[in-house]
Write an enzyme that holds these catalytic residues in place. Structure first.
Site, short mmCIF file in Angstrom:
data_model
loop_
_atom_site.label_atom_id
_atom_site.label_comp_id
_atom_site.label_asym_id
_atom_site.label_seq_id
_atom_site.Cartn_x
_atom_site.Cartn_y
_atom_site.Cartn_z
N ARG A 150 0.81 -1.22 0.00
CA ARG A 150 0.00 0.00 0.00
C ARG A 150 0.83 1.26 0.00
O ARG A 150 0.54 2.24 -0.71
CB ARG A 150 -0.97 -0.02 1.19
CG ARG A 150 -1.89 1.20 1.30
CD ARG A 150 -2.49 1.63 -0.01
NE ARG A 150 -3.12 0.56 -0.77
CZ ARG A 150 -3.37 0.62 -2.05
NH1 ARG A 150 -3.02 1.69 -2.75
NH2 ARG A 150 -3.96 -0.39 -2.68
N GLU A 164 4.32 39.99 -8.77
CA GLU A 164 2.94 39.75 -9.20
C GLU A 164 2.26 41.09 -9.45
O GLU A 164 2.33 42.01 -8.62
CB GLU A 164 2.20 38.98 -8.12
CG GLU A 164 0.71 38.78 -8.41
CD GLU A 164 0.00 38.10 -7.25
OE1 GLU A 164 0.20 36.89 -7.07
OE2 GLU A 164 -0.73 38.81 -6.52
N LYS A 207 1.79 24.96 -4.21
CA LYS A 207 0.56 24.35 -3.67
C LYS A 207 0.70 22.84 -3.70
O LYS A 207 0.06 22.13 -4.48
CB LYS A 207 -0.65 24.82 -4.46
CG LYS A 207 -0.89 26.32 -4.34
CD LYS A 207 -2.03 26.79 -5.23
CE LYS A 207 -2.21 28.30 -5.11
NZ LYS A 207 -3.30 28.80 -6.01
N LYS A 260 4.34 39.28 -3.94
CA LYS A 260 2.92 39.13 -4.26
C LYS A 260 2.12 40.32 -3.71
O LYS A 260 2.70 41.24 -3.10
CB LYS A 260 2.42 37.80 -3.71
CG LYS A 260 3.24 36.60 -4.21
CD LYS A 260 2.56 35.29 -3.99
CE LYS A 260 1.47 35.07 -5.02
NZ LYS A 260 0.87 33.70 -4.90
N ASP A 309 -1.41 38.14 -12.90
CA ASP A 309 -2.39 37.38 -12.12
C ASP A 309 -3.83 37.66 -12.55
O ASP A 309 -4.29 38.81 -12.55
CB ASP A 309 -2.22 37.72 -10.64
CG ASP A 309 -3.05 36.83 -9.75
OD1 ASP A 309 -3.06 35.60 -9.97
OD2 ASP A 309 -3.70 37.36 -8.82
#
Length: 300
Positions: free
Chosen positions: A111, A208, A146, A178, A229
């Site tokens: 597994r 960004e 992410k 950002k 963005d």
């Protein structure tokens, strides 16, 4: 899906220490303090078995090093033979690897091996779908941060197996200013200048921007890349024209398999897709014991 040669894939090697640590942690989680009580109760200690790992759905393979490490961590004498390498495409029924050794080892490690292999192959498969959508175009598909905590190195490797490219690895290897950094620092120009003052000449700086007006300001500050963005295809094309090749352009936001081609047609250099790692489905794989004349087939 488009097949690629091993040379074209140019895959990096996964660090052995990371592989071993991840596999050990996964096995510890699965075995707990008592071990595999089902296998130990039903299978004689000296039973020997052979098995194949095969695809049950079409896809792209990634993570064989982790699968092999899982079997060897439980039984060092286990023999693991790769039939289809990382980065290669498979169809249902394709044998990916053959494994033989102590039957208890195979059942206990099964597994964990399949979890790693299925998860990473799912990422590679989704990445290849995006890459195929823009085949022959200038843009490259890149990943994001992410990722699953603790598995980033492996998931970014899987993106490479799917013919995608890696963005920064973490917060430590590149500057990405950002929107919240811009607000906290008092403006986009102030943020860029502060980043340049705090980092060395080898550190790349990306910013960004949400609007073309912001982009005009950033272009006066000379950065390495701009992240465009959530812009419309029309604004992306205008942004590419404003940049004029002075730095890399990256499109982000609103990217899916239906929109990625139109985004690529705007002329951007990079298209970042968080879904590659946060939304990829596990590729369905299975391990099946090969029956001997005196054995029934055991199916995972």
């Amino acid at each position: 899906m488009q097949a690629m040669t091993r040379a074209q894939r140019n895959l990096p090697s996964l660090p052995h220490n990371l592989v071993e640590a991840a596999v050990r942690s996964a096995l510890d989680e699965d075995l707990g303090l008592a071990g595999d009580i089902t296998t130990n109760a039903t299978v004689a200690p000296d039973t020997v078995a052979e098995a194949v790992i095969a695809a049950r759905r079409p896809g792209v393979i990634a993570g064989l090093a982790l699968a092999e490490a899982a079997f060897r961590a439980v039984g060092p004498e286990t023999h693991f033979s790769i039939e289809i390498g990382d980065g290669e495409t498979v169809e249902p029924g394709t044998v990916i690897a053959r494994v033989s050794g102590n039957a208890r080892t195979l059942l206990t490690a099964e597994r964990v091996a399949l979890n790693f292999l299925g998860r990473l192959s799912g990422i590679a498969t989704l990445t290849r779908q995006y890459v195929d959508q823009i085949a022959g175009m200038h843009a490259k598909i890149v990943d994001t941060r992410k990722t699953t905590p603790g598995l980033r190195a492996f998931e970014k490797y899987a993106v490479r197996c799917g013919s995608g490219y890696n963005h920064r690895v973490g917060l430590f290897d590149a500057v990405l200013i950002k929107d919240n950094h811009i607000v906290a620092s008092g403006g986009v120009a102030a943020a860029v200048r502060a980043a340049k003052a705090a980092t060395g000449h080898m550190t790349k700086i990306e910013v960004e921007v949400d609007t073309l007006a912001q982009l005009e300001i950033v272009m006066r500050e000379k950065v390495d890349c701009v992240l465009l963005d959530n812009m419309t295809p029309g604004d992306l094309a205008k942004a590419v024209n404003i940049v004029g090749g002075r730095c890399l352009t990256e499109a982000s936001g609103g990217v899916n398999l239906e929109t990625v081609k139109e985004i690529a047609q705007t002329g951007v250099d990079l298209i970042s897709v968080g879904a590659l790692t946060h939304s990829a489905s596990v590729l369905d794989l299975g391990l099946d014991f090969i029956a001997s004349p005196k054995q029934a087939v055991l199916q995972a």
